[in-house]
Design an enzyme around this catalytic site. Structure first.
Site, PDB file in Angstrom:
ATOM      1  N   GLY A   1      -9.430  76.786  42.170  1.00 14.41           N
ATOM      2  CA  GLY A   1     -10.547  75.921  41.591  1.00 14.41           C
ATOM      3  C   GLY A   1     -10.174  75.887  40.081  1.00 14.41           C
ATOM      4  O   GLY A   1     -10.849  76.447  39.392  1.00 14.41           O
ATOM      5  N   TYR A   2      -9.308  74.980  39.854  1.00 14.37           N
ATOM      6  CA  TYR A   2      -8.889  74.817  38.121  1.00 14.37           C
ATOM      7  C   TYR A   2      -9.122  73.377  37.919  1.00 14.37           C
ATOM      8  O   TYR A   2     -10.051  73.221  37.069  1.00 14.37           O
ATOM      9  CB  TYR A   2      -7.315  75.027  38.243  1.00 14.37           C
ATOM     10  CG  TYR A   2      -6.925  76.557  37.759  1.00 14.37           C
ATOM     11  CD1 TYR A   2      -7.648  77.479  38.240  1.00 14.37           C
ATOM     12  CD2 TYR A   2      -5.636  76.856  37.004  1.00 14.37           C
ATOM     13  CE1 TYR A   2      -7.124  79.071  37.975  1.00 14.37           C
ATOM     14  CE2 TYR A   2      -5.445  78.087  36.760  1.00 14.37           C
ATOM     15  CZ  TYR A   2      -6.084  79.276  37.389  1.00 14.37           C
ATOM     16  OH  TYR A   2      -5.621  80.346  36.965  1.00 14.37           O
ATOM     17  N   SER A   3      -8.467  72.356  38.381  1.00 11.46           N
ATOM     18  CA  SER A   3      -8.586  71.074  37.728  1.00 11.46           C
ATOM     19  C   SER A   3      -9.908  70.536  38.073  1.00 11.46           C
ATOM     20  O   SER A   3     -10.696  70.752  39.227  1.00 11.46           O
ATOM     21  CB  SER A   3      -7.574  70.004  38.368  1.00 11.46           C
ATOM     22  OG  SER A   3      -6.060  70.655  37.932  1.00 11.46           O
TER      23      SER A   3
ATOM     24  N   GLU B   1       2.975  80.565  39.248  1.00  9.68           N
ATOM     25  CA  GLU B   1       2.915  79.302  40.066  1.00  9.68           C
ATOM     26  C   GLU B   1       4.228  78.431  39.622  1.00  9.68           C
ATOM     27  O   GLU B   1       4.740  77.926  40.412  1.00  9.68           O
ATOM     28  CB  GLU B   1       1.504  78.626  39.752  1.00  9.68           C
ATOM     29  CG  GLU B   1       1.290  77.285  40.433  1.00  9.68           C
ATOM     30  CD  GLU B   1       0.129  76.523  40.101  1.00  9.68           C
ATOM     31  OE1 GLU B   1       0.104  75.380  40.925  1.00  9.68           O
ATOM     32  OE2 GLU B   1      -0.507  76.708  39.220  1.00  9.68           O
TER      33      GLU B   1
ATOM     34  N   SER C   1       1.229  69.717  33.597  1.00  7.28           N
ATOM     35  CA  SER C   1       2.243  68.433  33.861  1.00  7.28           C
ATOM     36  C   SER C   1       3.568  68.784  32.958  1.00  7.28           C
ATOM     37  O   SER C   1       3.453  69.595  32.139  1.00  7.28           O
ATOM     38  CB  SER C   1       1.622  67.320  33.097  1.00  7.28           C
ATOM     39  OG  SER C   1       1.227  67.340  31.768  1.00  7.28           O
ATOM     40  N   ASN C   2       4.545  67.965  33.309  1.00  2.00           N
ATOM     41  CA  ASN C   2       5.862  68.552  32.508  1.00  2.00           C
ATOM     42  C   ASN C   2       5.788  68.073  31.240  1.00  2.00           C
ATOM     43  O   ASN C   2       6.462  68.740  30.372  1.00  2.00           O
ATOM     44  CB  ASN C   2       6.878  67.474  33.229  1.00  2.00           C
ATOM     45  CG  ASN C   2       7.464  68.315  34.762  1.00  2.00           C
ATOM     46  OD1 ASN C   2       6.564  68.907  35.184  1.00  2.00           O
ATOM     47  ND2 ASN C   2       8.343  67.594  35.217  1.00  2.00           N
ATOM     48  N   GLU C   3       4.978  67.096  30.666  1.00  3.23           N
ATOM     49  CA  GLU C   3       4.663  66.691  29.467  1.00  3.23           C
ATOM     50  C   GLU C   3       4.242  67.952  28.679  1.00  3.23           C
ATOM     51  O   GLU C   3       4.602  68.394  27.250  1.00  3.23           O
ATOM     52  CB  GLU C   3       3.916  65.494  29.274  1.00  3.23           C
ATOM     53  CG  GLU C   3       4.484  64.242  29.625  1.00  3.23           C
ATOM     54  CD  GLU C   3       4.576  64.122  31.029  1.00  3.23           C
ATOM     55  OE1 GLU C   3       5.273  63.066  31.576  1.00  3.23           O
ATOM     56  OE2 GLU C   3       3.790  64.994  31.676  1.00  3.23           O
TER      57      GLU C   3
END
Length: 398
Positions: free
Chosen positions: A126-128, A244, A383-385
């Protein structure tokens, strides 16, 4: 770096290969990891590995880890990828498990670690939240202290396979007055069967039910489920994300994916010749293999560091960025090889009785759904950014 296996390592590889051949559930062979599997199917191999003592090879030995060397862990990943096994899901084994044995108290370790090791308890993350994805510290789910309980209210989203969840680990805001948004967040374990907790499905563009919304309305959770200190959850969240991200790279699975791609290109015709003889397409595969080899060396260095007592560092961000980009390029090339047969709206013609039959080569049937599904890999886990920002700040001081 010596890439030759020693006689002992070859013996270990043979032991692993034989164990997989003799013990992997026959009903799961060829299925791979898909969102339409049942809870029992997802957990079957995990439970077999738990009985063997091989379900958590990266954990410390005192908590059930194997004590394997980096090379043995590498061999383990390679052999499971080779057999296309459904590996233990990361939410318990690679994410909350390390948080519990590193920051949890003895009671929490005794209560939760055995179920994670044995594959008898399914964990959800339960993160995002709808307004807090890449900017995770902007989360709004609250946990208000009420005696010996927290009362949690809020919404989580993109909760993978939460429809099967027994327990979840949630980031909640426990101090709304904190000066910095990273402060005032706590890491709390929640029984997914608690009154007031509701899981609602999100059907993805490929038609699968893999992710969910989780709504929490006055969910009462014992204070004893708090991990570590109150308002220190951001520290534990970052620790979890490093573990992760390292696992997201999926080097061994990508190597197997390239082998399959070469098999496809060798048999798929392009203007009467095998697609593999098309120079442009062959060049794309070769470049992908080169990039994957470089990533593999980075992963091996990371494994060596972990065995020396170093936790995942910036390598986890590098692995995450490059690993997910490679995974996406791999699905793009499969889609390219399938051509028109990969159209998601061209699965077959109606036949008598209302049945439909797929058209074209078998590999093409899942090419588009897999391509769509893999778009998410460069977003989840940070995200990769965001990963590039992390590297810039730590390495370049920007």
């Amino acid at each position: 770096m010596n890439l030759e296996f020693s006689p002992e390592e070859i013996a270990f590889r043979d032991e692993v290969r034989t164990f997989i051949e003799e013990n992997y559930p026959k009903e799961l062979k060829g299925k791979g990891s898909r969102e339409d599997l049942s809870k029992e199917e997802f957990l079957a191999w995990h439970q077999i590995l738990g009985e063997k003592g091989w379900s958590v090879p990266s954990w410390p030995v005192e908590y059930g880890g194997t004590g394997w060397t980096p090379t043995q862990k590498y061999i383990w990943s390679e052999e499971n990828a080779r057999a296309d096994t459904i590996m233990p899901l990361p939410f318990g084994v690679a994410m909350v498990g390390p948080v519990i044995y590193t920051f949890g108290n003895e009671e929490q370790k005794a209560k939760h670690l055995p179920g994670i090791r044995n594959g008898t308890v399914w964990w959800s993350q339960g993160y995002s939240e709808p307004g807090a994805g890449s900017d995770l510290a902007g989360l709004k789910t609250t946990a208000v202290r009420d005696g010996d309980h927290y009362v949690i209210n809020g919404q989580k989203t993109w909760t993978t396979l939460a429809q099967h969840g027994d327990w979840g680990f949630f980031l909640c805001r426990t101090d709304p007055t904190a000066k910095k948004k990273q402060e005032g967040i706590s890491f709390i374990l929640v029984d997914m069967n608690s009154p007031g907790l509701e899981v609602k499905p999100i059907i993805t563009v490929d038609g699968g039910h893999e992710v969910n919304e989780v709504w929490l309305t006055d969910v009462r959770v014992p204070v004893e489920n708090l991990i570590g200190e109150e308002n220190k959850g951001w520290t534990y969240a970052k620790f979890l994300l490093q573990h992760e991200r390292s696992g997201i790279a999926g080097v061994a699975r990508s190597k197997r994916g390239i082998e399959r791609l070469r098999e496809i290109a060798a048999n798929q015709l392009d203007n009467g010749k095998p697609l593999l003889e098309n120079k442009d397409f062959a060049d794309k595969i070769s470049q992908l293999e080169i990039d994957l080899t470089a990533l593999e060396f980075t992963e091996l260095r990371s494994l060596a560091g972990e065995s020396a007592g170093k936790g995942p560092g910036l390598e986890s961000s590098l692995l995450k960025i490059k690993g997910t980009e490679i995974q996406q390029r791999l699905t793009e090339l499969v889609l390219e090889a399938a051509g028109n047969y990969a159209s998601p709206y061209f699965r077959g013609f109606p036949e008598e009785g209302g049945n439909t039959f797929p058209i074209g080569p078998e590999f093409a049937h899942q090419a588009a759904p897999t391509y769509f599904n893999m778009r998410k890999t460069s977003i989840y886990g940070g995200s990769n950014e965001i990963q590039r920002n992390i590297i810039a700040k730590a390495v370049l001081g920007l």
